[in-house]
Design a protein around this motif. Structure first.
Motif, short mmCIF file in Angstrom:
data_model
loop_
_atom_site.label_atom_id
_atom_site.label_comp_id
_atom_site.label_asym_id
_atom_site.label_seq_id
_atom_site.Cartn_x
_atom_site.Cartn_y
_atom_site.Cartn_z
N LYS A 48 0.82 -1.21 0.00
CA LYS A 48 0.00 0.00 0.00
C LYS A 48 0.85 1.26 0.00
O LYS A 48 0.58 2.22 -0.73
N TRP A 53 2.41 1.69 -3.40
CA TRP A 53 1.43 2.14 -4.39
C TRP A 53 1.07 3.61 -4.17
O TRP A 53 0.96 4.38 -5.13
N ARG A 54 0.91 4.02 -2.91
CA ARG A 54 0.57 5.42 -2.62
C ARG A 54 1.70 6.36 -3.05
O ARG A 54 1.44 7.46 -3.55
N LYS A 68 1.19 9.32 -5.58
CA LYS A 68 1.46 10.67 -5.07
C LYS A 68 2.46 11.41 -5.94
O LYS A 68 2.32 12.61 -6.18
#
Length: 869
Positions: free
Chosen positions: A82, A85-86, A90
């Protein structure tokens, strides 16, 4: 017989397999391996054994680690995914550069990998690949031992009868493809094929689609699937009568699957019996005419080197004393070495041009992938301050360095797998174009489990390679300094990044320099004087018996059209060097060299436009010219005659005098063979007999569009059974450059991609540095700094790095390109202008790449950048 599987996969299996299962599974593996060796050969069995071992590396079979306590890490890895992926979402700009750069690098590496695999798997289509060899003969000529694959039929018959214990099959094949007209009804085409003995079908393991594949009947023929469709359409071709050259009626005995491009016999559209070719003029036990290739299939337990020792001197009892002086030796050359290891010089095989291409492209693929990985490393380490607080907090609450390394490597693997998906799409879309450029028929083997395993391993390797340095760097940061706010990159923190940028541009600039030199070499050879005129010259192969005795009629008819300036015949094509003979003697002769011998009609010189240095051309006004010859400059050098015109020369074959000839003239060397090699010494004889090659010089005042229909009408009226197949001489000559042109095109593409990947990384670094120094730029602007000075400040460091890269790339390029040029005797000189132009170009591209970010930062309103202060 007990076979031993490859040691490395076996040791790996014994290391990971649970001891309770090891003996049972290992026994099954070895038993299966032995069966495969018998069925498909040791090499394929070794590969499948390694694949089986990898497939067994799974839960339930892998033993537990000593002291291992099972822990559910699902939540931790989910968290890593996670976060990774963020971060990608971003930082979209940097993510696009990272993923796009890796995807390009991986796509290039995959395409090059497929090309290299195609090269290394050449001829593996044939089931007997590991047991097939070509018979070579080496002899001493001019003080050097040279190799030849053209043989007499007597040698093939001898190997088949007296050495049958060593060979499972022996087959003689006409030493080159024969272009013949195949006709069925109104369908007629010129096709290339081979005249071959029946055993050749078993040696080559032709995949028969229809029929038995037998060539025992002299009037039989095997045709390829594509030819069968062209000739017969939907009609069953088996037992149909095909007419060859309007001369032979042949019964179709079989249709075989088209041979792939990576087979040495891929241009074989038909196979006809060798007996048919030699019927009426030759025999299978002759020791005089060297016109066949000999292929053998040894028994599985046989050894090529040992058999070569046995047959080494088999020719000596069957050749005359003159031939014995050349010390002929016979040996076997395995099929596995035909494609990449067939260059023979002075008694040994040397690295071939093709193998050098394999090395070059392999190195290029590795370097392009490395450049893409360097981009990831640079951008990841450059943004270390952005991730520093995260690292500090994680370490302060108990995260171990190994966990942080796992996290960062996990994020990299996510990027790598996304890049791999994009790379596969790029490859799939690019393959048709790539195949046309490289003259291949490569496809993605999507149904192969081995291919997907290789892709997964390749992706994981790329991810680990790209992420290793950032993971180690970020995980080494000290939490106390980070959380106190005293973390600084340090004076030398940018040194690794700068070094990697230098490496990137050194590789890119080296590839560009190499590409330019390749093109210069091609142009150097193309601009070489070739000794004849190609403009408006076409060649026609007189394949039909209907041409027999009609040369003068054809010549008169064509000249009467007004679109033809002259016409002539020859026994060989003007763009090849077939036809070599020895046995020539002249005044003050010191040795017995071999000459390229050509037979032509009276008008040959006028038709091709050769240039005389001394003497005159053949003339119909002098009947004695039938005993006259014309030689070229290279032949004159070999003979060492000061005043060659009028000198006599005799030609003796196997102790029989063929004739005495007088030198009429000397012409400039004609480049018939490789344009990169010295021209061959040639002797041109006059002949009034029918010959297979017809040359037509079109009138310069008539366009090809106007002339060709008129020429075709004349040819069809005289030889209606022969298709009007013609070749422009300039096209045939340009075909000699295809290999180098392919190398040049691929090198250009890969060099451009390498430079693009390097510039992507430079663009990302420039954007990051501009962002990092935003406040500094704002202060400088408030203090009165100009946009130009700010642009210079931001660009200076990158320009210096590129200049250093040029300084490193130049000596590297000189070393490797001199080595590459060394394989050509006729080669270009490396000019310093290449390095200057490349260096200036690299600097301009660098400035263009970074100027966007530099000017964007320099033009920013300082109020915005200082508002937070």
């Amino acid at each position: 017989m007990k076979y031993s599987p490859p040691k490395l996969p076996l040791h790996f299996f014994r290391w990971f397999c649970h001891r309770d299962l090891r003996d049972t599974i290992e026994g099954d593996l070895i038993e299966l391996y032995g069966e495969r060796v018998e069925e498909i050969g040791k090499r394929k069995a070794d590969w499948k054994f390694a694949v089986d071992v990898l497939l067994l590396f799974r839960p339930g079979i892998v033993k537990k680690m000593d002291g291992y306590q099972p822990v559910n890490n699902y939540g931790m890895y989910k968290s890593y995914f996670k976060i990774g992926w963020r971060n990608l979402v971003k930082n979209k700009g940097y993510s696009m550069i990272n993923i796009g750069g890796l995807a390009l690098g991986m796509a290039v590496a995959i395409m090059i990998g497929l090309w290299v695999y195609d090269e290394l798997s050449f001829n593996k289509y044939h089931d007997n690949y590991e047991d097939i060899a070509e018979v070579y003969r080496s002899e001493v000529w001019g003080g050097e031992r040279e190799a030849n694959i053209a043989h007499v039929t007597g040698l093939g018959t001898l190997l088949k009868t007296e050495y049958a214990a060593h060979f499972k099959n022996v087959a003689m094949i006409r030493g080159r493809t024969e272009e013949r007209v195949l006709a069925f009804g109104d369908n007629r085409f010129t096709q290339s094929g081979y005249f071959m003995q029946p055993e050749g079908v078993d040696i080559l393991t032709l995949k028969m689609i229809q029929g038995t594949g037998q060539l025992k009947d002299m009037n039989s023929v095997l045709i390829s699937e594509s030819v069968a469709k062209k000739l017969f359409g939907d009609t069953d071709p088996i037992n149909q009568i095909v007419q060859m050259d309007a001369k032979w009626d042949l019964l179709v005995k079989g249709v075989y699957e088209d041979l792939p491009k990576n087979s040495s016999f891929n241009d074989a559209s038909y196979f006809a019996p060798l007996d048919l070719y030699i019927d009426g003029w030759g025999s299978l036990d002759s020791w005089e005419n060297y016109f066949v290739y000999i292929y053998v299939q040894i028994y599985p337990e046989g050894d090529f080197a040992e058999i070569s020792k046995v047959i080494k001197d088999v020719m000596l009892p069957h050749v005359d004393d003159e031939r014995k002086e050349t010390k002929p030796e016979v040996f076997l050359h395995p099929m596995s070495k035909w494609h990449l290891d067939s260059d023979y010089k002075n008694g040994e095989f040397v690295t071939s041009k093709r193998m050098m291409s394999v090395w070059y492209y392999s190195a290029t693929g590795i370097f392009v992938l490395l450049l893409a990985c360097i981009n990831f490393m640079n951008l990841s380490t450059a943004r270390s301050e952005k991730r520093a607080k995260e690292v500090g907090i994680r370490k302060s609450i108990g995260s171990r360095r190994s966990q942080l390394i796992q996290q960062f490597l996990g994020e990299t693997l996510v990027v790598a797998f996304l890049a791999a998906v994009i790379a596969m799409l790029i490859v799939q879309l690019s393959l048709p174009w790539f195949n046309s450029v490289s003259d291949k028929a490569i496809s993605l083997p999507l149904a192969s489990i081995e291919f997907w395993m290789a892709c997964i391993c390749f992706t994981v390797f790329t991810g680990l390679l790209a992420g290793s340095y950032p993971a180690l760097f970020l995980s080494s940061l000290k939490p106390i300094k980070i959380l106190k706010g005293t973390f600084k990159g340090g004076r030398f923190s940018a040194l690794p990044r700068r070094s990697l940028v230098v490496l990137q541009f050194t590789v890119s600039i080296s590839l560009i320099i190499g590409t330019i030199i390749v093109y210069q070499q091609i142009q150097h050879a193309k601009n070489r004087p070739i000794g004849y005129s190609r403009e408006g010259l076409i060649s026609i192969r007189a394949a039909s018996p209907e041409f027999t005795g009609k040369y003068n009629a054809i010549r008169n008819e064509l000249k009467s059209t007004g679109v033809v300036e002259e016409i002539a015949e020859a026994n060989y094509s003007i763009t090849d060097t077939r036809g070599w003979n020895g046995g020539f003697a002249w005044r003050d002769q010191k040795f017995d060299p071999s000459f390229n011998t050509i037979f032509v009609t009276h008008e040959y010189g006028k038709t091709i436009g050769w240039e005389f240095i001394e003497g005159r051309d053949f003339s119909r006004d002098f009947p004695t010219d039938l005993s006259g010859i014309v030689i070229n400059e290279s032949a004159l050098k070999v003979m060492g005659l000061e005043n060659p015109v009028g000198e006599s020369l005799t030609w003796t074959t196997n102790g029989v005098l063929r004739g005495t000839y007088q030198i009429l003239g000397v012409v400039k060397d004609m480049v018939k063979g490789s344009p990169y090699e010295p021209t061959d010494p040639s002797i041109i004889f006059l002949s009034e007999g029918d010959m297979p090659w017809m040359y037509i010089k079109m009138n310069p005042t008539a366009s090809a569009h106007e002339a060709l229909p008129k020429i075709q009408a004349v040819m069809n009226s005289i030889a209606p059974s022969a298709p009007f197949d013609y070749t422009f001489a300039d096209e045939a000559y340009d075909a000699k450059f295809r290999s180098e042109v392919r190398i040049g095109k691929l090198a250009t593409i890969f060099s451009a991609l390498a430079l693009l990947i390097s510039c992507l990384g430079l663009f990302g670094l420039a954007a990051f540095i501009a962002e990092q120094r935003t406040k500094e730029i704002g202060i400088r602007k408030v203090m009165g700094a100009s946009v130009l000075s700010l642009w210079q400040m931001l660009s200076k460091d990158f320009v210096i790095l590129v200049i250093i890269s040029c300084g490193l790339a130049i000596p590297i390029s000189i070393y490797f390109m001199n080595k590459w040029l060394g394989q050509y005797e006729y080669r270009t000189m490396i000019s310093w202008s290449i390095f200057v132009a490349t260096g200036v170009g690299a600097l301009l591209i660098t400035l263009f790449t970074i100027s966007f970010q530099a000017l964007k930062a320099a033009l920013m309103n300082p109020v915005k950048s200082l508002r937070s202060e």
